[in-house]
Design a protein around this motif. Structure first.
Motif, PDB file in Angstrom:
ATOM      1  N   ASP A   1       0.524  -1.597   0.207  1.00  0.00           N
ATOM      2  CA  ASP A   1       0.032   0.461  -0.364  1.00  0.00           C
ATOM      3  C   ASP A   1       0.720   1.241   0.193  1.00  0.00           C
ATOM      4  N   ARG A   2       1.948   1.496   0.878  1.00  0.00           N
ATOM      5  CA  ARG A   2       3.102   1.942   1.254  1.00  0.00           C
ATOM      6  C   ARG A   2       3.385   2.654  -0.599  1.00  0.00           C
ATOM      7  N   TYR A   3       3.768   1.842  -1.536  1.00  0.00           N
ATOM      8  CA  TYR A   3       4.417   1.270  -2.321  1.00  0.00           C
ATOM      9  C   TYR A   3       3.139   2.338  -3.331  1.00  0.00           C
ATOM     10  N   LEU A   4       2.186   1.778  -3.077  1.00  0.00           N
ATOM     11  CA  LEU A   4       0.966   2.815  -4.230  1.00  0.00           C
ATOM     12  C   LEU A   4       1.125   3.735  -4.028  1.00  0.00           C
TER      13      LEU A   4
ATOM     14  N   VAL B   1       8.307   0.828  -9.599  1.00  0.00           N
ATOM     15  CA  VAL B   1       8.890   0.216  -8.274  1.00  0.00           C
ATOM     16  C   VAL B   1       9.023  -1.895  -8.931  1.00  0.00           C
ATOM     17  N   VAL B   2       9.795  -2.258  -9.010  1.00  0.00           N
ATOM     18  CA  VAL B   2       9.802  -4.023  -9.087  1.00  0.00           C
ATOM     19  C   VAL B   2      10.193  -4.326  -7.751  1.00  0.00           C
TER      20      VAL B   2
ATOM     21  N   VAL C   1      11.194 -13.999 -10.866  1.00  0.00           N
ATOM     22  CA  VAL C   1       9.832 -14.136 -10.466  1.00  0.00           C
ATOM     23  C   VAL C   1       9.689 -12.387  -9.579  1.00  0.00           C
ATOM     24  N   SER C   2       9.285 -11.214 -10.224  1.00  0.00           N
ATOM     25  CA  SER C   2       8.922  -9.996  -9.865  1.00  0.00           C
ATOM     26  C   SER C   2       7.127  -9.111  -9.742  1.00  0.00           C
ATOM     27  N   VAL C   3       7.218  -8.625  -8.761  1.00  0.00           N
ATOM     28  CA  VAL C   3       6.086  -7.960  -9.181  1.00  0.00           C
ATOM     29  C   VAL C   3       6.093  -6.523  -9.710  1.00  0.00           C
TER      30      VAL C   3
ATOM     31  N   GLY D   1       1.433  -5.550 -12.130  1.00  0.00           N
ATOM     32  CA  GLY D   1       1.515  -6.810 -13.515  1.00  0.00           C
ATOM     33  C   GLY D   1       3.185  -7.555 -12.470  1.00  0.00           C
ATOM     34  N   LEU D   2       3.019  -9.018 -13.297  1.00  0.00           N
ATOM     35  CA  LEU D   2       3.834 -10.023 -12.535  1.00  0.00           C
ATOM     36  C   LEU D   2       4.892 -10.555 -13.423  1.00  0.00           C
ATOM     37  N   ARG D   3       6.268 -10.502 -13.269  1.00  0.00           N
ATOM     38  CA  ARG D   3       6.981 -10.830 -14.797  1.00  0.00           C
ATOM     39  C   ARG D   3       7.553 -12.378 -13.972  1.00  0.00           C
ATOM     40  N   ILE D   4       7.423 -13.370 -15.153  1.00  0.00           N
ATOM     41  CA  ILE D   4       7.836 -14.690 -14.756  1.00  0.00           C
ATOM     42  C   ILE D   4       9.356 -14.647 -15.849  1.00  0.00           C
TER      43      ILE D   4
END
Length: 328
Positions: free
Chosen positions: A18-21, A27-28, A37-39, A49-52
């Motif tokens: 929530d703080r990032y938003l 942000v990654v 994998v990263s958000v 997004g989710l990056r795979i």
């Protein structure tokens, strides 16, 4: 709906997310495991997004959803499958679901395409626009708009809309230069309101905190207003330069114009709206008071209680801006 993910080691907590938003910066957030994998969050687009990491011959499936897309992207010479939510109002709810997809891939060994199919089934129900909003949300939004309309007439529409922070997930509904305001609305016969956390009635700044209480009842044909009518009434008073901000906050509060035909209940005040200063004498549960009483709150992860204000007199002297917040 997927249960809350384990946020202790693998994932950033929902509170930190929530703080990032709220920071509104890209942000990654890497998720430890194999494959990589990263958000990621891109507020300007907007995208969550989710990056795979995937093989070069991976093809992106068609999701069949309006608010989520799948695509293959290259970053620094590596191929990735990206599952992307494009509706900012859904980011907070979608984040744990994306984390569960990461778990399927990294801890359960699912192929990304299989994990995506499993996750899309959950996201489909999450991202499908409801036919309407709950009556609780209808009543709550009605009360916030009564206050917004009153403030707009007093401090100006730009300042009033700028002060409206409830839809953004802030602790209090309105942040004014002289005070913060928490708006509570009930359709009960008693002036009783639900408080949703230990911090909702705790001042977050040096400004005083006031609770504005609206008590509504169903109105007969030709009396009162529906929520869509109140939205149109308040919106019609706003300058065109801030109408977009107003519409965006309505959307963040859960409103969609497609609900208008279904929300036909008419509401009027059961009693005059009232204001109460949230001071040491106000009935409330807050962390400081509980800690002074020797109670440990570290494991109280969710607290919701009801306050009955029937018979409690409002202060004799109420600041003019709080009188305006009553929306009379």
């Amino acid at each position: 709906m997927t249960p809350a993910v384990n946020v202790d080691r693998r994932h950033v907590s929902v509170e930190s997310f929530d703080r990032y938003l709220a920071s509104e910066v890209p942000v990654v957030l890497p998720i430890r495991g194999t494959p990589a994998v990263s958000v990621f969050v891109r507020p300007a687009k907007p995208e969550l997004g989710l990056r795979i990491e995937v093989d070069p011959d991976t093809q992106a499936p068609v999701t069949g959803l309006n608010n989520i897309v799948a695509r293959v992207a290259d970053h620094e010479g590596q191929h990735y499958l990206e599952v992307v939510v494009v509706a900012a109002a859904l980011f907070r709810d979608a984040y744990p679901v994306l984390c569960s997809m990461a778990d399927r891939i990294q801890t359960e060994g699912m192929k990304p395409a299989h994990a995506l199919r499993e996750t899309l089934g959950q996201l489909a129900s999450l991202l499908r626009e409801p036919e309407s909003i709950s009556q609780e949300r209808e009543i709550g939004l009605f009360g916030e708009l009564l206050t917004l309309g009153g403030l707009a007439a007093s401090v100006g529409s730009s300042a009033a809309v700028g002060a409206w922070r409830g839809p953004q997930g802030e602790e209090h509904d309105f942040g004014l230069p002289a005070a913060d305001v928490e708006v509570k609305t009930t359709i009960g016969e008693r002036r009783a309101h639900w408080i949703d956390s230990l911090t909702q009635l705790q001042p977050t700044t040096n400004r005083p905190l006031w609770l504005v209480s609206h008590q509504l009842t169903a109105a007969g044909t030709g009396f009162g207003k529906t929520l869509p009518e109140l939205i149109d009434e308040v919106g019609s008073t706003l300058h065109s330069t801030i109408r977009d901000d107003f519409d965006a906050k309505l959307s963040a509060a859960g409103w969609s114009a497609t609900y208008a035909q279904r929300l036909t209940s008419r509401w009027e005040r059961r009693t005059e709206s009232a204001a109460f200063e949230v001071d040491e004498q106000f009935p409330r549960l807050v962390p400081d008071a509980l800690q002074r009483a020797g109670l440990s709150i570290a494991r109280l992860i969710q607290v919701r209680y009801r306050v009955d204000l029937d018979g409690i007199a409002s202060p004799v002297t109420i600041p003019a801006v709080i009188v305006a917040a009553l929306g009379s």
